[in-house]
Design a protein around this motif. Structure first.
Motif, PDB file in Angstrom:
ATOM      1  N   PRO A  15       0.822  -1.207   0.000  1.00 29.08           N
ATOM      2  CA  PRO A  15       0.000   0.000   0.000  1.00 29.08           C
ATOM      3  C   PRO A  15       0.858   1.259   0.000  1.00 29.08           C
ATOM      4  O   PRO A  15       2.048   1.224   0.344  1.00 29.08           O
ATOM      5  N   THR A  16       0.237   2.354  -0.355  1.00 26.03           N
ATOM      6  CA  THR A  16       0.910   3.654  -0.360  1.00 26.03           C
ATOM      7  C   THR A  16       0.704   4.335   0.979  1.00 26.03           C
ATOM      8  O   THR A  16      -0.434   4.503   1.435  1.00 26.03           O
ATOM      9  N   LEU A  17       1.796   4.727   1.627  1.00 26.48           N
ATOM     10  CA  LEU A  17       1.727   5.469   2.879  1.00 26.48           C
ATOM     11  C   LEU A  17       1.497   6.943   2.595  1.00 26.48           C
ATOM     12  O   LEU A  17       1.995   7.486   1.600  1.00 26.48           O
ATOM     13  N   GLU A  18       0.746   7.613   3.463  1.00 27.19           N
ATOM     14  CA  GLU A  18       0.491   9.025   3.253  1.00 27.19           C
ATOM     15  C   GLU A  18       1.763   9.845   3.483  1.00 27.19           C
ATOM     16  O   GLU A  18       2.698   9.413   4.165  1.00 27.19           O
ATOM     17  N   GLY A  19       1.774  11.037   2.920  1.00 24.72           N
ATOM     18  CA  GLY A  19       2.919  11.936   3.101  1.00 24.72           C
ATOM     19  C   GLY A  19       4.164  11.391   2.426  1.00 24.72           C
ATOM     20  O   GLY A  19       4.108  10.756   1.375  1.00 24.72           O
ATOM     21  N   ASP A  20       5.307  11.641   3.039  1.00 30.04           N
ATOM     22  CA  ASP A  20       6.573  11.191   2.458  1.00 30.04           C
ATOM     23  C   ASP A  20       7.090   9.917   3.121  1.00 30.04           C
ATOM     24  O   ASP A  20       8.260   9.554   2.978  1.00 30.04           O
ATOM     25  N   ALA A  21       6.248   9.208   3.868  1.00 29.17           N
ATOM     26  CA  ALA A  21       6.666   7.981   4.540  1.00 29.17           C
ATOM     27  C   ALA A  21       6.912   6.869   3.524  1.00 29.17           C
ATOM     28  O   ALA A  21       6.295   6.823   2.450  1.00 29.17           O
ATOM     29  N   SER A  22       7.839   5.979   3.860  1.00 24.89           N
ATOM     30  CA  SER A  22       8.179   4.855   2.990  1.00 24.89           C
ATOM     31  C   SER A  22       8.316   3.592   3.824  1.00 24.89           C
ATOM     32  O   SER A  22       8.817   3.621   4.952  1.00 24.89           O
ATOM     33  N   TRP A  23       7.878   2.456   3.241  1.00 20.25           N
ATOM     34  CA  TRP A  23       8.020   1.188   3.946  1.00 20.25           C
ATOM     35  C   TRP A  23       9.484   0.845   4.206  1.00 20.25           C
ATOM     36  O   TRP A  23       9.806   0.123   5.148  1.00 20.25           O
ATOM     37  N   ALA A  24      10.378   1.383   3.381  1.00 17.63           N
ATOM     38  CA  ALA A  24      11.811   1.140   3.579  1.00 17.63           C
ATOM     39  C   ALA A  24      12.293   1.671   4.925  1.00 17.63           C
ATOM     40  O   ALA A  24      13.298   1.187   5.464  1.00 17.63           O
ATOM     41  N   ASP A  25      11.564   2.632   5.464  1.00 14.85           N
ATOM     42  CA  ASP A  25      11.928   3.188   6.778  1.00 14.85           C
ATOM     43  C   ASP A  25      11.683   2.184   7.900  1.00 14.85           C
ATOM     44  O   ASP A  25      12.225   2.341   9.001  1.00 14.85           O
ATOM     45  N   TYR A  26      10.860   1.160   7.646  1.00 17.93           N
ATOM     46  CA  TYR A  26      10.446   0.254   8.714  1.00 17.93           C
ATOM     47  C   TYR A  26      10.964  -1.172   8.557  1.00 17.93           C
ATOM     48  O   TYR A  26      10.973  -1.925   9.531  1.00 17.93           O
ATOM     49  N   VAL A  27      11.369  -1.572   7.346  1.00 19.15           N
ATOM     50  CA  VAL A  27      11.761  -2.955   7.088  1.00 19.15           C
ATOM     51  C   VAL A  27      12.887  -3.409   8.002  1.00 19.15           C
ATOM     52  O   VAL A  27      12.905  -4.544   8.494  1.00 19.15           O
ATOM     53  N   THR A  28      13.847  -2.528   8.256  1.00 20.42           N
ATOM     54  CA  THR A  28      15.018  -2.915   9.039  1.00 20.42           C
ATOM     55  C   THR A  28      14.874  -2.605  10.521  1.00 20.42           C
ATOM     56  O   THR A  28      15.817  -2.849  11.290  1.00 20.42           O
ATOM     57  N   ARG A  29      13.731  -2.119  10.932  1.00 23.48           N
ATOM     58  CA  ARG A  29      13.527  -1.837  12.354  1.00 23.48           C
ATOM     59  C   ARG A  29      13.566  -3.134  13.153  1.00 23.48           C
ATOM     60  O   ARG A  29      12.950  -4.130  12.757  1.00 23.48           O
ATOM     61  N   PRO A  30      14.240  -3.174  14.306  1.00 21.93           N
ATOM     62  CA  PRO A  30      14.170  -4.366  15.159  1.00 21.93           C
ATOM     63  C   PRO A  30      12.774  -4.511  15.740  1.00 21.93           C
ATOM     64  O   PRO A  30      11.974  -3.564  15.760  1.00 21.93           O
ATOM     65  N   ALA A  31      12.476  -5.708  16.231  1.00 26.38           N
ATOM     66  CA  ALA A  31      11.139  -5.996  16.753  1.00 26.38           C
ATOM     67  C   ALA A  31      10.738  -5.031  17.858  1.00 26.38           C
ATOM     68  O   ALA A  31       9.567  -4.667  17.974  1.00 26.38           O
TER      69      ALA A  31
END
Length: 419
Positions: A140-156
């Motif tokens: 899905p498309t995140l609103e604003g300038d957010a990107s899923w790439a910002d979250y993929v590498t986040r630890p649990a």
């Protein structure tokens, strides 16, 4: 029509038996607050305007404008309600789902009249981001300038969590694999619907909508498939896609026929399903519990299409089955559904609030009346704000993957991180 206002938790006691009314509840943490509201009216002539007015008055009772408003609607004109919500709380992120089968608030499961349930969240240390897709071919498309790439590498321990809603028309379960890939350590819970969905006052008739929670508030999933085991666990020793031809080296019919005969002689009631073990080595890091209440193993429930001399045919994607998958025969009925829910409630800690997405089977058609499940939840966790709806498919994790379920009540328990 006689109007009745029914309020709970800090207000007056609820009044029952009126044809029109609303109820509300509140759950508060150290810095976070959730409030729930419901309105029902059997008189459809002027309900839309009245429901809107009551909702606005209820919102005005809050400490400030909410960060998130979620509504679940059985109104004949939900677009008007969505527009009024966004006008009255212009800074809030608003998501709305319609359900012709009924909505949930507190201990009430309402499948009649014009009704709506609403959750308002005040979360100062949680970023709320909406997302949407027009189909199920990608993320899905995140609103604003957010990107899923910002979250993929986040630890649990730092991963966001998501509430996911989608149209059941053309839904593809591969979409959930995409969501698991872009948010590998975040919980995804939600439901499908045949009706319109709303982001703010904008209507969506296809694809998906959702909410990403990034910060102090997280989702603890409680997926209640309602089944208990009838048999031992058997290793699937031979299969062709989702056709099982051997259990522990024997034809499935030879293994299961004595069990079925015994249950028939004992007058067993209910539906039989396949319970498939999940890979315990791949349990999501955010889900450390590897068993249901009472020590029962976690398993994924799927339909049995046929049991014949040539094998056991399941309604399951072939990749659900591996060389390590174990099979159990499980049963679903009113008793097993309530027992399993009770076991899970016993293991879980009381959240600040809850969202409940239930198969419409788990209402009057199963229990003879609506509400037993919600009554058990609110009796176990008094004063809990809880809303939801009867879904056309329930979303939630079993082990490390997110699935679409049937005959299930899937809960999103909203807690503070580390609770």
């Amino acid at each position: 029509t006689t109007r009745c206002l029914a309020r709970r938790v800090g207000w007056t006691a609820p009044t029952r038996g009126a044809s029109r009314g609303f109820a509300s509840a509140a759950g508060e943490g150290e810095r976070n607050l959730f409030r729930s509201f419901s309105y029902v009216d059997e008189d459809t002539e002027d309900t839309g305007e009245t429901a809107d007015d009551e909702m606005c008055r209820w919102l005005d009772q809050g400490p400030r404008e909410p960060d998130l408003i979620m509504f679940f609607s059985r109104l004949s004109n939900p677009a008007d309600f969505a527009r009024r919500v966004t006008q009255h709380a212009p800074k809030a992120k608003v998501v709305g789902i319609t359900s012709g089968m009924g909505v949930i608030e507190g201990d009430r499961e309402i499948d009649y009249g014009e009704t709506v349930s609403v959750m308002a969240g005040y979360m100062p240390n949680t970023k709320v981001t909406l997302f949407e897709s027009s189909d199920f071919t990608g993320a899905p498309t995140l609103e604003g300038d957010a990107s899923w790439a910002d979250y993929v590498t986040r630890p649990a321990t730092q991963s966001p969590h998501a509430l996911v809603f989608a149209s059941s028309m053309g839904f593809e379960e591969s979409f959930l694999r995409v969501m698991d890939n872009v948010l590998p350590f975040g919980t995804k819970v939600g439901g499908l619907t045949q009706g319109p969905m709303f982001l703010g006052d904008e209507r969506r008739m296809a694809g998906s909508v959702g909410v990403l929670l990034d910060g102090e508030i997280v989702i603890d999933p409680m997926v209640c498939q309602g089944c208990l085991a009838l048999s031992d666990k058997y290793q699937i020793t031979e299969r062709f896609d989702s056709l099982i031809t051997e259990l522990d080296g024997q034809p499935p019919l030879e293994v299961l026929h004595p069990i079925l005969k015994e249950q028939e002689e004992n007058g067993m009631q209910g539906h039989l399903f396949a319970g498939l073990s999940v890979d315990s080595s791949a349990v999501r890091p955010v889900d450390e519990k590897e068993s249901l209440g009472g020590g029962a193993p976690k398993f994924l429930v799927r339909h049995i299409m046929a049991l014949a001399p040539h094998g056991l045919q399941l309604a399951a994607e072939p990749d659900y089955l591996t060389d390590q998958t174990e099979f159990s025969l499980v049963v679903f009925n009113a008793e097993t559904a309530m027992v399993e829910l009770g076991l899970q409630l016993k293991e879980a800690q009381k959240p600040l609030a809850a969202l409940k997405f239930s198969c419409n089977v788990r209402g009057a058609s199963l229990y003879g009346r609506n509400g037993p499940e919600s009554e058990l939840v609110t009796k176990t966790w008094e004063s809990l704000p809880m809303v939801g709806y009867y879904a056309d498919g329930e979303l939630g994790p079993v082990g490390h993957r997110t699935y679409v379920h049937g005959f299930t009540s899937s809960f999103a328990l909203l807690k503070t991180r580390g609770q």
